[in-house]
Scaffold this active site. Structure first.
Site, short mmCIF file in Angstrom:
data_model
loop_
_atom_site.label_atom_id
_atom_site.label_comp_id
_atom_site.label_asym_id
_atom_site.label_seq_id
_atom_site.Cartn_x
_atom_site.Cartn_y
_atom_site.Cartn_z
CE LYS A 356 9.06 -16.42 -6.33
NZ LYS A 356 9.64 -15.13 -5.88
CD GLU A 442 10.23 -1.73 1.99
OE1 GLU A 442 9.99 -2.38 0.95
OE2 GLU A 442 9.91 -2.12 3.13
NE ARG A 470 7.15 -2.11 3.19
CZ ARG A 470 6.64 -3.16 3.84
NH1 ARG A 470 5.33 -3.35 3.84
NH2 ARG A 470 7.42 -4.00 4.46
#
Length: 654
Positions: A356, A442, A470
């Site tokens: 990344k 979640e 969610r």
């Protein structure tokens, strides 16, 4: 043929022995330099290129973009050579850096998939072969290659390009996103729909999902279903060891990326001798007669089972390839071509390893890899956002929770891969053993918190307002119905600006307000936020939700001016508030002929007071009362009746 078979089996057993020695920590004989294969010959051996120069600034890219200037759609790059694809990737990386430097946005994730994006559009027939990017915050290079380069200056601006994939924006954005763990399900649905309509049987649906998103349970639900349906999909698992933001936050699990899957894939990557052999054997195997190919296939299957017990993904029914260097086009392109041209319908998982922030040293060095950045100076990497003169609401929450936890060991903090965005990283540095980062999960976070509450722990579950959607069933079924005292901390409530509709916290009052046994509060300022953290801490007989926006607080000068607090400094600790009771902040002018009341809920109270002052200054006959509701549920009905009594008008504001 018999001699070849004997030789092949002997080589296989020797390679297995070498791999086992390496796995057990025993000394492995060095391979002579002349016997080693170059990286380009290996299709799954991780051979990461040298990291970008860590030399200091100034940083800069190419002065011209001759190849990128030729690309208005993916078809324009189909005739490029591998060398040209590499140069195109270099130009595309710096085009992305330069564009984001002027608008801000998700930089690190986009830089990490430049070569992958180039390879996908080169190998596959997009958009007929749909590519679905999970979360899709990494799609800036994709947007540039698909005819939107000229619009990049409008990125994340009103009326401009979305920061995520958006179906209405381009035919290449085949599935919109913003939240995570949706790509495999969507790719599978599109593949099955294609088959039901009797269309091209060689069409491939591709899902690109990262090691953060794959921590969510929906990914496994989709993979479990994919093999059962036997549909032609490819899952590209982008492994960059950035599960949370930032990864490395001290927590009960240590500072490693959240979850066992990251550790598992790290072990796969570590088994390099086996990976080398498997590639060599498979390359040579194609030259053998069919009988020997079948025998070698059995050897390969045995070796994989012996080394790893069968990879997790293969047990789910996927054909696993990898890990592969996701920045090495010499390997990536032919691997994708082989996947594209394969026969059969077995789903494939290609495991790539990427960095990344690749190619921009300031991003590579940052703890969050420049995941999300404001405008910045390319030459130095310095972010151009002015430092805030007042604390953020996020940091006020974190400080308040730390103060409470210092005197109560039963207080814990939970986050779903967003420790930095919720302030839980700050709590984790002080109380790592009481900090739980569950990954992008979640649903699990909410029920995990419910289990903690059953045993007398006081969980603070800090999740963005938009991401709490969610876990709606868990919120109702596991928490509210059982009246468990879980404290939900909803950061980013309300509009969040340039991240757009997928990230606005616009629905929490509606979807939580209708749930029984819940209390909901929202502070008008940072002092009230401290008070409300203390209040929900003391609520032990029901669940509670505390919501507040992104951004900086008001500061002492504004608090004293608008609200008359008379403070020289912030209070050391919050004071518990009466549940369900609001307050009047400003009375209407005495003797006014026309009256109106503003009932504010949340951080618009300052604007309400300013509007009241301006209105009274402009019209001597008008008097304006301003009240702070504090609580949406239970609502202070006595205050509402008082404000709306007589002939006064009432304006609710949130």
């Amino acid at each position: 043929e018999k001699r070849l078979l004997h030789s092949s089996m002997r080589a296989a057993l020797l390679a297995i022995g070498v791999a086992l020695e390496g796995a057990s920590g025993l000394a492995v004989p060095a391979v002579p330099a002349h016997a080693r294969l170059p990286c380009a010959a290996s299709r799954s051996h991780v051979c990461m290129k040298e990291p970008s120069s860590s030399a200091g600034p100034p940083y800069g890219g190419p002065r011209s973009m001759p190849l990128l200037d030729q690309v208005n759609s993916p078809k324009d790059m189909k005739q490029f050579t591998l060398a040209e694809l590499k140069q195109l990737s270099h130009e595309l990386r710096w085009e992305t850096i330069n564009a984001v430097s002027k608008t801000g946005g998700h930089l690190g994730s986009s830089l990490g998939v430049v070569e992958l994006t180039v390879a996908l559009h080169y190998v596959f027939n997009t958009p007929q072969d749909p590519v679905i990017f999970d979360v899709s915050h990494q799609v800036y290079p994709h947007k540039i290659l698909t005819g939107r380069r000229h619009r990049m200056p409008t990125l994340r601006q009103n009326g401009g390009l979305s920061g995520f994939a958006k179906r209405s924006e381009s035919e290449y954005d085949v599935f919109g996103a913003g939240h995570s763990t949706t790509s495999i399900s969507a790719a599978l649905g599109m593949a099955v729909a294609h088959e039901l309509q009797g269309l091209d049987k060689l069409r491939t649906s591709i899902a690109v999902i990262g090691d953060g998103a794959i921590t969510g349970g929906m990914a496994y639900e989709a993979m479990n279903n994919a093999a059962y349906l036997n549909s032609r999909i490819v899952v590209i698992y982008n492994d960059n060891e950035q599960v949370s933001l930032p990864t490395g936050t001290p927590s009960a699990g240590g500072t490693v990326p959240a979850g066992s899957l990251s550790a598992y894939t790290s072990r796969l990557i570590a088994s390099k001798p086996f990976q080398d052999f498997r590639d060599i054997a498979k390359s040579i195997n194609k030259l053998f007669p069919s009988e020997i190919q079948q025998a070698n296939a059995k050897i390969d299957e045995y070796a994989r089972g012996l080394m790893t017990g069968g990879t997790f993904f293969e047990e789910l029914g996927f054909y696993y390839i990898g890990p592969v260097d996701g920045h090495d086009l010499d390997n990536l392109v032919p691997i994708l071509e082989n996947i594209r041209d394969r026969g059969g319908r077995q789903p494939v998982l290609l495991h790539i390893k990427t960095d990344k922030g690749k190619g921009y040293p300031p991003a590579e060095r940052a703890s969050d890899k420049y995941h999300g950045v404001p405008k910045f100076d390319v030459a130095t990497g310095k972010k151009l956002a002015a430092p805030a003169s007042t604390p953020s609401y996020t940091s006020v929450f974190a400080d308040a929770l730390i103060d409470i936890a210092a005197t109560d060991r039963s207080v814990v903090a939970i986050t779903a891969a967003m420790p930095g965005g919720t302030g839980v990283d700050k709590f984790g540095k002080r109380f790592p053993k009481r900090t739980f980062d569950v990954g992008i999960a979640e649903q699990h976070a909410v029920t995990f918190a419910a289990g903690l509450a059953v045993e007398g722990i006081k969980p603070f579950c800090a999740i963005y307002s938009t991401f709490m959607q969610r876990a709606y069933d868990q919120l109702i079924h596991d928490v509210a119905i059982q009246k468990l005292p879980v404290r939900f901390i909803l950061d980013r409530a309300g509009l969040v600006g340039n991240d757009g509709p997928t990230h606005h916290g616009s629905f929490d009052l509606a979807y939580i307000g209708c749930i029984p046994n819940m209390v909901i509060c929202s502070p008008s300022d940072e002092v009230e936020l401290r008070n409300m953290v203390q209040t929900v801490y003391e609520i032990d007989d029901k669940p509670s939700a505390l919501r507040y926006p992104r951004g900086s607080a008001l500061g002492l000068e504004t608090l004293n001016d608008l609200f008359g607090y008379g403070l020289d400094s912030y209070p050391d600790r919050g004071t518990a508030l009466p549940v369900g009771k609001g307050r009047i902040m400003r009375g209407a002018r005495v003797g006014s002929k026309r009256k109106v009341a503003i009932l504010s809920f949340g951080t618009r109270l300052a604007e309400a007071v300013q509007a009241a002052r301006a209105l009274e200054a402009s019209d001597s006959e008008v008097g304006v009362t301003v009240a702070d509701a504090r609580w949406m549920k239970p609502l202070d009905t006595e205050l509402v009746a008082r404000l709306s009594g007589g002939d006064a008008g009432l304006l609710p504001l949130r």
